[in-house]
Design a protein around this motif. Sequence first.
Motif, PDB file in Angstrom:
ATOM      1  N   SER A   1       0.861  -1.189   0.000  1.00  0.00           N
ATOM      2  CA  SER A   1       0.000   0.000   0.000  1.00  0.00           C
ATOM      3  C   SER A   1       0.888   1.227   0.000  1.00  0.00           C
ATOM      4  CB  SER A   1      -0.880   0.042   1.253  1.00  0.00           C
ATOM      5  OG  SER A   1      -1.779  -1.026   1.276  1.00  0.00           O
ATOM      6  N   THR A   2       0.598   2.181  -0.883  1.00  0.00           N
ATOM      7  CA  THR A   2       1.307   3.458  -0.854  1.00  0.00           C
ATOM      8  C   THR A   2       0.379   4.499  -0.242  1.00  0.00           C
ATOM      9  OG1 THR A   2       0.593   4.044  -3.092  1.00  0.00           O
ATOM     10  CG2 THR A   2       2.713   2.902  -2.874  1.00  0.00           C
ATOM     11  N   PHE A   3       0.972   5.558   0.273  1.00  0.00           N
ATOM     12  CA  PHE A   3       0.220   6.587   0.980  1.00  0.00           C
ATOM     13  C   PHE A   3       0.371   7.921   0.283  1.00  0.00           C
ATOM     14  CE2 PHE A   3       0.157   3.248   3.858  1.00  0.00           C
ATOM     15  CZ  PHE A   3      -0.642   3.537   4.952  1.00  0.00           C
ATOM     16  N   SER A   4      -0.642   8.796   0.486  1.00  0.00           N
ATOM     17  CA  SER A   4      -0.588  10.117  -0.117  1.00  0.00           C
ATOM     18  C   SER A   4      -1.100  11.145   0.868  1.00  0.00           C
ATOM     19  CB  SER A   4      -1.422  10.152  -1.399  1.00  0.00           C
ATOM     20  OG  SER A   4      -2.790  10.068  -1.065  1.00  0.00           O
ATOM     21  N   GLY A   5      -1.324  12.336   0.368  1.00  0.00           N
ATOM     22  CA  GLY A   5      -1.755  13.439   1.219  1.00  0.00           C
ATOM     23  C   GLY A   5      -0.552  14.298   1.542  1.00  0.00           C
ATOM     24  N   SER A   6      -0.811  15.449   2.121  1.00  0.00           N
ATOM     25  CA  SER A   6       0.276  16.389   2.379  1.00  0.00           C
ATOM     26  C   SER A   6       1.332  15.803   3.304  1.00  0.00           C
ATOM     27  CB  SER A   6      -0.284  17.686   2.956  1.00  0.00           C
ATOM     28  OG  SER A   6      -0.971  17.409   4.160  1.00  0.00           O
ATOM     29  N   SER A   7       0.958  14.839   4.113  1.00  0.00           N
ATOM     30  CA  SER A   7       1.938  14.235   5.017  1.00  0.00           C
ATOM     31  C   SER A   7       1.908  12.709   4.958  1.00  0.00           C
ATOM     32  CB  SER A   7       1.696  14.728   6.438  1.00  0.00           C
ATOM     33  OG  SER A   7       0.343  14.562   6.784  1.00  0.00           O
ATOM     34  N   ASN A   8       1.450  12.149   3.834  1.00  0.00           N
ATOM     35  CA  ASN A   8       1.423  10.697   3.623  1.00  0.00           C
ATOM     36  C   ASN A   8       0.661   9.953   4.708  1.00  0.00           C
ATOM     37  OD1 ASN A   8       2.952  10.676   1.220  1.00  0.00           O
ATOM     38  ND2 ASN A   8       4.812  10.915   2.401  1.00  0.00           N
ATOM     39  N   LEU A   9      -0.475  10.482   5.117  1.00  0.00           N
ATOM     40  CA  LEU A   9      -1.248   9.867   6.196  1.00  0.00           C
ATOM     41  C   LEU A   9      -2.308   8.890   5.708  1.00  0.00           C
ATOM     42  CD1 LEU A   9      -1.756  12.878   8.607  1.00  0.00           C
ATOM     43  CD2 LEU A   9      -0.117  11.019   8.771  1.00  0.00           C
ATOM     44  N   TYR A  10      -2.640   8.925   4.433  1.00  0.00           N
ATOM     45  CA  TYR A  10      -3.753   8.114   3.943  1.00  0.00           C
ATOM     46  C   TYR A  10      -3.293   7.085   2.921  1.00  0.00           C
ATOM     47  CZ  TYR A  10      -6.289  12.087   5.835  1.00  0.00           C
ATOM     48  OH  TYR A  10      -6.763  13.064   6.654  1.00  0.00           O
ATOM     49  N   PRO A  11      -3.683   5.802   3.106  1.00  0.00           N
ATOM     50  CA  PRO A  11      -3.363   4.824   2.065  1.00  0.00           C
ATOM     51  C   PRO A  11      -4.145   5.178   0.803  1.00  0.00           C
ATOM     52  CG  PRO A  11      -4.791   3.851   3.729  1.00  0.00           C
ATOM     53  CD  PRO A  11      -4.447   5.223   4.197  1.00  0.00           C
ATOM     54  N   ASP A  12      -3.479   5.153  -0.344  1.00  0.00           N
ATOM     55  CA  ASP A  12      -4.218   5.531  -1.543  1.00  0.00           C
ATOM     56  C   ASP A  12      -4.104   4.557  -2.709  1.00  0.00           C
ATOM     57  OD1 ASP A  12      -1.825   6.275  -2.908  1.00  0.00           O
ATOM     58  OD2 ASP A  12      -2.770   8.065  -3.691  1.00  0.00           O
ATOM     59  N   ARG A  13      -3.065   3.759  -2.787  1.00  0.00           N
ATOM     60  CA  ARG A  13      -2.956   2.787  -3.878  1.00  0.00           C
ATOM     61  C   ARG A  13      -2.490   1.450  -3.311  1.00  0.00           C
ATOM     62  NH1 ARG A  13      -0.149   4.716  -9.118  1.00  0.00           N
ATOM     63  NH2 ARG A  13      -1.999   3.884 -10.067  1.00  0.00           N
ATOM     64  N   THR A  14      -2.974   0.358  -3.906  1.00  0.00           N
ATOM     65  CA  THR A  14      -2.528  -0.968  -3.503  1.00  0.00           C
ATOM     66  C   THR A  14      -2.030  -1.734  -4.718  1.00  0.00           C
ATOM     67  OG1 THR A  14      -4.751  -1.910  -3.691  1.00  0.00           O
ATOM     68  CG2 THR A  14      -4.092  -1.099  -1.520  1.00  0.00           C
ATOM     69  N   PHE A  15      -1.043  -2.580  -4.478  1.00  0.00           N
ATOM     70  CA  PHE A  15      -0.411  -3.365  -5.529  1.00  0.00           C
ATOM     71  C   PHE A  15      -0.164  -4.780  -5.015  1.00  0.00           C
ATOM     72  CE2 PHE A  15       1.080   0.997  -5.936  1.00  0.00           C
ATOM     73  CZ  PHE A  15       0.889   1.281  -7.273  1.00  0.00           C
ATOM     74  N   THR A  16       0.000  -5.712  -5.939  1.00  0.00           N
ATOM     75  CA  THR A  16       0.497  -7.043  -5.601  1.00  0.00           C
ATOM     76  C   THR A  16       1.687  -7.337  -6.509  1.00  0.00           C
ATOM     77  OG1 THR A  16      -1.079  -8.093  -7.112  1.00  0.00           O
ATOM     78  CG2 THR A  16      -1.698  -7.982  -4.789  1.00  0.00           C
ATOM     79  N   TRP A  17       2.568  -8.163  -6.014  1.00  0.00           N
ATOM     80  CA  TRP A  17       3.761  -8.544  -6.771  1.00  0.00           C
ATOM     81  C   TRP A  17       3.374  -9.520  -7.869  1.00  0.00           C
ATOM     82  CZ3 TRP A  17       6.981 -13.217  -5.748  1.00  0.00           C
ATOM     83  CH2 TRP A  17       8.200 -13.186  -6.440  1.00  0.00           C
ATOM     84  N   LYS A  18       3.899  -9.319  -9.068  1.00  0.00           N
ATOM     85  CA  LYS A  18       3.583 -10.168 -10.216  1.00  0.00           C
ATOM     86  C   LYS A  18       4.282 -11.525 -10.167  1.00  0.00           C
ATOM     87  CE  LYS A  18       2.873  -6.497 -13.632  1.00  0.00           C
ATOM     88  NZ  LYS A  18       3.413  -5.922 -14.877  1.00  0.00           N
ATOM     89  N   GLY A  19       5.289 -11.664  -9.333  1.00  0.00           N
ATOM     90  CA  GLY A  19       6.033 -12.919  -9.270  1.00  0.00           C
ATOM     91  C   GLY A  19       7.278 -12.894 -10.123  1.00  0.00           C
ATOM     92  N   THR A  20       7.573 -11.740 -10.712  1.00  0.00           N
ATOM     93  CA  THR A  20       8.783 -11.591 -11.512  1.00  0.00           C
ATOM     94  C   THR A  20       9.591 -10.427 -10.958  1.00  0.00           C
ATOM     95  OG1 THR A  20       7.691 -10.093 -13.063  1.00  0.00           O
ATOM     96  CG2 THR A  20       7.669 -12.434 -13.620  1.00  0.00           C
ATOM     97  N   GLY A  21      10.885 -10.447 -11.189  1.00  0.00           N
ATOM     98  CA  GLY A  21      11.722  -9.353 -10.700  1.00  0.00           C
ATOM     99  C   GLY A  21      11.778  -9.332  -9.180  1.00  0.00           C
ATOM    100  N   SER A  22      12.164  -8.193  -8.659  1.00  0.00           N
ATOM    101  CA  SER A  22      12.347  -8.062  -7.211  1.00  0.00           C
ATOM    102  C   SER A  22      11.007  -8.009  -6.480  1.00  0.00           C
ATOM    103  CB  SER A  22      13.137  -6.792  -6.894  1.00  0.00           C
ATOM    104  OG  SER A  22      13.207  -6.596  -5.508  1.00  0.00           O
ATOM    105  N   SER A  23      10.953  -8.698  -5.346  1.00  0.00           N
ATOM    106  CA  SER A  23       9.759  -8.638  -4.508  1.00  0.00           C
ATOM    107  C   SER A  23       9.911  -7.583  -3.420  1.00  0.00           C
ATOM    108  CB  SER A  23       9.497 -10.005  -3.866  1.00  0.00           C
ATOM    109  OG  SER A  23      10.567 -10.343  -3.007  1.00  0.00           O
ATOM    110  N   ASN A  24      11.027  -6.845  -3.440  1.00  0.00           N
ATOM    111  CA  ASN A  24      11.265  -5.789  -2.464  1.00  0.00           C
ATOM    112  C   ASN A  24      10.828  -4.452  -3.037  1.00  0.00           C
ATOM    113  OD1 ASN A  24      12.471  -7.537  -0.569  1.00  0.00           O
ATOM    114  ND2 ASN A  24      14.360  -7.484  -1.756  1.00  0.00           N
ATOM    115  N   PHE A  25       9.799  -3.894  -2.475  1.00  0.00           N
ATOM    116  CA  PHE A  25       9.239  -2.638  -2.952  1.00  0.00           C
ATOM    117  C   PHE A  25       9.909  -1.480  -2.245  1.00  0.00           C
ATOM    118  CE2 PHE A  25       5.800   0.605  -2.924  1.00  0.00           C
ATOM    119  CZ  PHE A  25       5.727   0.783  -4.286  1.00  0.00           C
TER     120      PHE A  25
END
Length: 181
Positions: free
Chosen positions: A73-97
Amino acid sequence: LENTIKRDYDSTTGQVTEETVTNYNSKGESETIKTQYKYWWEAYNTNRSRNLLAMPIQTKRLVDGTVQGVSVSTFSGSSNLYPDRTFTWKGTGSSNFSSWLSSTAQPSDLLFQSDVTLRDNKGNATESKDADDLYQAVIYDEKSLQPIATFSNARLSEVKADNFESNDLQEGYPIYWVKSN
């Protein structure tokens, strides 16, 4: 079938950093499932001055040492207080976000899952969109504390609610929801 659960905790916050579940089948063979957690403060507030600790922003699941899934989950807002986007790993490349700012481009190793498109004045997500561009809307109570209705495949501007206190409702219909045009 038998299993054991072991949890590792951060020594300063007391939060679970890793949970290990070992399952044993009837033959005594084991399967180890590890879940690793990364928290909001680790990416957005490393000195922990905001006192926001609880929200995991990344969960990684490993079975017998092999990464099986990662959710972010990534966060946004003026101080990054709100979760705004979610992702899942595709199983390829790095699993470290590591691209924690929502304004950065989506990493190619992650699959977009959802995006918050609208919030109320208390920061509650009132509208979101999934990877198929399907919207979900949520109506909260008067104090914006609890959701009272959730709508699938509808934007917030397309739904209306009437409460129990209204005097103009037809008999037998104490609450109704309509899709507006």
